[in-house]
Design a protein around this motif. Structure first.
Motif: not given
Length: 749
Positions: A307-311
Motif C-alpha cells: 500500500q501507499r504511502p508506506s515506509y
C-alpha cells in the motif's frame, strides 16, 4: 543556682563506696550486660534460623544478591521468510562496548584483565577510528578510578557485528585486555520497502529485570508475536568477593525457548516487482491512498501485497510521516467497493437462473421507492440506450445490475451475500479486522449494493469472494502463512488451502469469467477497452484477462451522505481468464491524475511477472525449504468455551488450523474437539456459537464434522455417494434450522 548544684552533688555522693566496692559493682553490671546481650543474640539467631528473615528482609535472597547473579538469556526471535526461504525479517544482534578499569580484576594466575592506564591512548585511537568517538571523551571516561567499568554513550551502542569483531581484533593485537561488549537483540528488514505495513515491525523493549527483548508492535510482527518471540531463559552464576561472575558456575533456572520461524505465502520476486510498479503508479496518479494485492486463485495464498504511502522497514524512512497509515488497507479499512461488486451480482444471477445475457433493457432512470438510480453514462451527459445484460455488464450499468437484483429479490440477493460471507471478517489470522456491513433493512440500499454502493467491505473480503469466481465456484480463505518451523524440536506445520464454501456453481463462475473478458475487449461497451491504443487497457501477452473496474463514491465519515467529487477507483483482474492462476485487486482513493491507462503501470507488469514465475512459485507445495522436515509441531487445543469466536478463529488460523464458526453469537458454546487434543495442521474444527439459527454452507466439511453438527442440532443426516468431504447439500444455505428436520448430504473428494 547553688542549691541545684548542691542537690546534684548529694545525689552523686550518696551510697558512695570505697574503690574496691566500686570495682565490684562495675564488674557485676558488666556481667549482667553481657548476659543480656548474649540472650538478645540467641533470640535473634533463633529468629533468623527459623524464619530466614530479619526486619522483613529475606536474608537468603539478600545473600544470593551478594554471591549470585541472575542473567537473562535472550531467546532468538523467529525469522519471517518468503515462501521459498528468503528472509523478510530476522534477528540482527547489536553490541554495546564497555571497558573494565578495576585494577583488582585479575585471573587466578594474576593475569591482568583490565585496561591499564598506559593503554588508554591506544583505546581512544581505536574507538575514534571505528566508532567516531572524540579522544578526549574516551580518556575522560577511562580516567574514573572510583568505577569498576565504564560505558561510552550513544556512539558506544548499536555496534554491528563486523565492527565489534574488528575492534576486538585490534585490541588483541595491541595486547589490550578489558574491552568487552554486551549483546542486544535487534531486528533487520533487509528488503527495505517490502509489504512494510503488512509485515510490520518489532522493537526493543526493556523487561522488569533490565534486560531487553524484541516485541512486535505492528503487522505480522505483532499478531504473530506469541509464535515468533519464544521464551527468554534465566541462568544463575556465582560471584566472587569482588562481585565478578565465576566461569563454570552457571545454573540454568529457565530454559531458553527460541521463537518459531514463519514462512509466509509471499513471493520475494513478485513482492519486489509489485513495490516497483506501485511506486510508479502511485506517484503518477497522486492519490490519497492505494493498495494492491496478488493472490493465487487455486490456493487463496497472498503472493504480494502493498500500500501507499508506506515506509522503509529497515531505515524507517517515511515511518510516522503525514499520510502514512498505521492500519492496513488490506484488512483494517472498510469501504464501498463500487462496480467490482458487479462480478458477484452477475455470478449470483447466473447461479439463480435469472440471468439472460441476450435479454434487453433501456438504461434510463430506475426508481426504487424515493431513490433514482442512474447509469454513469447518463450522469456524464449521454442518452439512454438499449442494452442486453451482457453489454450492460461490460458497460458497468447500475440500472442493469439493479434489474438483476430486483429479479432475484432482496431475500435471495442477501442470501447470496451471506454465502459470499460479506458482512463477516475473514479472520484470516491478523487482528483488528474491519467487519464490513451488508444492508438488510432498506430496499434502496439493498438494491444499491448490487453495484457496490450501500455496502462496505474490506479487501480481504473482496479477494475471498473473487476466489469463488476464479476457482470454479469454490471460495477460498485468504492465507498469508505457508508454514511454521520450530527450531527447538526441528518440526514444522505446513499449510493447505482452506475452503470457505461454494456460493455459486462452477457454471456460473465460468460464465462470469467469459463476461469479464468482454469488459476489456469489447470496443463498444467495454469500460476497460482503450480507444487510445485500440486494445484492452489491461493485458498480458499470450493470455486472455478477465477484468472488471469500479468507481465508488466515498461515504462521509460524519454520516452525511457521500463526499462530493471523491471516488475510490478499483480493478480486479484474473489471468488466464479461462482457468485463472492469479487474481489481482487494486484500489486507489481520490487520484488527482487518472485515466483508464493508469492501470497499465501496475497491473500489466505484475501479472506478466506472475505468469513468468508461475512454475517456480511452487503453488502446490508449501515452504519447499522445509521439505526435509518429517515431524509435525504439536499444537494443543485450548479451552475456547465462553471465548470470543472471532479472535479464537484468528488464533487457530495462526496455527494453521481451519475453524468453522457456526452462527453469529458472541460466545463459543461447543467445540468439536476436546481441550488438550493435539490439532494437526489443516484440521477442520467446528466452533458452535451462542446464536445458530440458519443452515450453514457445508461445502468442504469433513464427514466427521457433519456427524457432530447433526448431534448438536438434532438434524437427521442422510449421505449420498462415497467420499470424505461434502460437495452438495439439499437444504439451502440460510434456511431456518428450526424448520429443518432432515438433510441429505452428498460426499466426494
Amino acid at each position: 543556682m547553688s542549691s541545684k548544684k548542691n542537690k546534684l552533688l548529694r545525689y552523686v555522693l550518696k551510697n558512695r563506696y570505697i574503690p574496691s566496692q566500686n570495682r565490684r559493682r562495675v564488674g557485676q553490671s558488666l556481667i549482667l550486660l553481657t548476659v543480656f546481650i548474649f540472650f538478645v543474640f540467641l533470640i535473634n539467631f533463633a529468629i533468623i534460623i527459623g524464619t530466614d528473615t530479619k526486619f522483613g528482609v529475606d536474608l537468603s535472597e539478600g545473600a544470593k544478591n551478594v554471591h549470585q547473579k541472575e542473567v537473562t538469556v535472550q531467546a532468538r526471535r523467529g525469522t519471517i521468510y518468503d515462501r521459498t526461504g528468503v528472509p523478510i525479517a530476522e534477528d540482527s544482534t547489536t553490541y554495546t562496548v564497555f571497558a573494565i578499569i578495576d585494577k583488582n580484576y585479575v585471573s587466578e594466575l594474576k593475569e591482568i584483565l583490565y585496561v591499564q592506564s598506559q593503554q588508554f591512548n591506544q583505546v581512544a585511537e581505536i574507538f575514534k577510528k571505528h566508532l567516531g568517538m572524540e579522544t578526549d571523551y574516551v580518556l575522560k571516561q577511562l580516567n574514573q578510578p572510583e568505577l569498576n567499568q565504564v560505558y561510552f554513550g550513544t556512539l558506544g551502542k548499536n555496534i554491528s557485528y563486523s565492527t565489534m569483531t574488528t575492534i576486538q581484533q585490534e585490541m588483541t593485537a595491541a595486547g589490550i585486555k578489558g574491552i568487552s561488549f554486551n549483546a542486544s537483540p535487534g531486528r533487520m528488514y533487509p528488503n527495505g520497502t517490502f509489504a512494510s505495513i503488512f509485515v510490520g515491525l518489532a522493537n526493543l523493549v526493556e523487561n522488569e529485570d533490565g534486560s531487553h527483548s524484541l516485541n512486535g508492535v505492528s503487522g505480522m510482527e505483532y499478531y504473530l508475536n506469541d509464535i515468533l518471540a519464544g521464551q527468554d531463559g534465566k541462568v544463575v552464576y556465582e560471584k566472587d568477593s569482588y562481585g565478578r561472575i565465576l566461569p563454570g558456575t552457571e545454573d540454568v533456572k529457565v530454559k531458553t525457548v527460541d521463537g518459531q520461524d514463519v514462512y509466509t505465502t509471499l513471493s520475494a520476486d513478485l513482492q519486489r516487482s509489485l513495490e516497483t510498479n506501485m511506486s510508479i503508479f502511485f506517484n503518477n496518479a497522486r492519490g490519497q491512498y492505494a493498495n494492491a494485492t496478488l493472490i493465487s486463485a487455486k490456493t487463496g495464498e497472498i503472493l504480494a501485497t502493498t500500500q501507499r504511502p508506506s515506509y522503509d522497514s529497515d531505515t524507517k524512512e517515511g515511518l510516522g510521516e503525514e499520510g502514512v497509515l498505521e492500519r492496513s488497507l488490506l484488512y483494517q479499512e472498510a469501504y464501498e467497493p463500487g462496480s467490482t461488486m458487479k462480478v458477484m451480482t452477475v455470478a449470483t444471477s447466473i447461479d439463480n437462473g435469472t440471468f439472460n445475457a441476450n435479454a434487453t433493457y433501456t438504461n434510463n432512470e430506475y426508481v426504487i421507492a424515493d431513490a433514482k438510480i442512474n447509469d454513469w453514462t447518463l450522469n456524464a451527459g449521454g442518452s439512454a440506450v438499449t442494452l442486453n445484460f451482457a453489454q450492460g455488464f461490460s458497460l458497468s450499468s447500475n440500472v442493469g445490475m439493479t434489474i438483476l437484483q430486483q429479479t432475484m429479490g432482496d431475500e435471495k440477493w442477501l442470501n447470496y451475500m451471506s454465502k459470499f460471507r460479506f458482512g463477516y471478517p475473514t479472520r484470516f489470522g491478523m487482528g483488528g479486522e474491519a467487519p464490513g456491513l451488508v444492508p438488510d433493512d432498506n430496499i434502496v440500499t439493498i438494491a444499491m449494493s448490487s453495484f457496490g454502493q450501500g455496502i462496505s467491505v474490506t479487501q480481504t473480503q473482496m479477494l475471498r469472494a473473487f476466489s469463488a469466481i476464479g476457482n470454479n465456484g469454490v471460495m477460498l480463505q485468504p492465507k498469508f502463512i505457508s508454514a511454521l518451523y520450530d527450531p527447538n524440536t526441528d518440526s514444522a506445520r505446513l499449510s493447505q488451502p482452506e475452503v470457505m464454501g461454494k456460493p455459486v456453481s462452477e457454471k456460473a463462475a465460468d460464465q462470469t469469467l467469459k463476461l469479464m473478458i468482454d469488459v476489456g475487449t469489447d470496443p463498444y461497451f467495454g469500460t476497460l477497452y482503450s480507444h487510445d491504443i485500440a486494445a484492452p487497457a489491461i493485458q498480458v501477452e499470450g493470455y486472455d484477462v478477465a477484468v472488471k473496474s469500479g468507481t465508488a463514491e466515498i461515504a462521509s465519515e460524519t454520516g452525511g451522505g457521500y463526499i462530493k467529487g471523491a471516488y475510490i477507483n478499483s480493478v480486479v483482474a484474473m489471468v488466464p481468464a479461462e482457468d485463472p492462476e492469479f487474481i489481482m485487486y487494486v484500489t486507489i482513493r481520490q487520484p488527482e491524475v487518472f485515466t483508464m491507462l493508469s492501470w497499465q503501470e501496475i497491473i500489466n507488469p505484475t501479472l506478466k511477472e506472475a505468469m513468468l514465475l508461475k512454475d517456480s512459485l511452487n503453488l502446490t507445495e508449501p515452504a519447499p525449504a522445509l521439505k526435509a522436515i518429517t515431524t509435525e509441531t504439536e499444537y494443543k487445543m485450548k479451552n475456547l468455551v465462553g471465548k470470543d469466536p472471532g479472535t479464537s478463529a484468528e488464533e487457530l488460523r495462526r496455527q494453521l488450523v481451519q475453524p468453522v464458526i457456526l452462527g453469529n453469537g458472541s460466545e463459543i458454546e461447543k467445540v468439536s474437539v476436546e481441550k488438550g487434543t493435539n490439532l494437526i495442521a489443516n484440521q477442520q474444527i467446528l466452533l458452535l456459537t451462542s446464536n445458530l439459527t440458519e443452515m450453514p454452507d457445508m461445502y468442504g466439511w469433513t464427514k466427521e464434522n457433519v456427524d457432530i453438527f447433526s448431534e448438536w442440532t438434532g438434524i437427521e443426516v442422510k449421505y449420498k455417494k462415497e467420499g470424505s468431504k461434502v460437495i452438495a447439500q439439499n437444504v439451502n444455505t440460510g434456511s431456518s434450522l428450526k424448520d429443518t428436520k432432515k438433510i441429505t448430504v452428498t460426499l466426494g473428494e
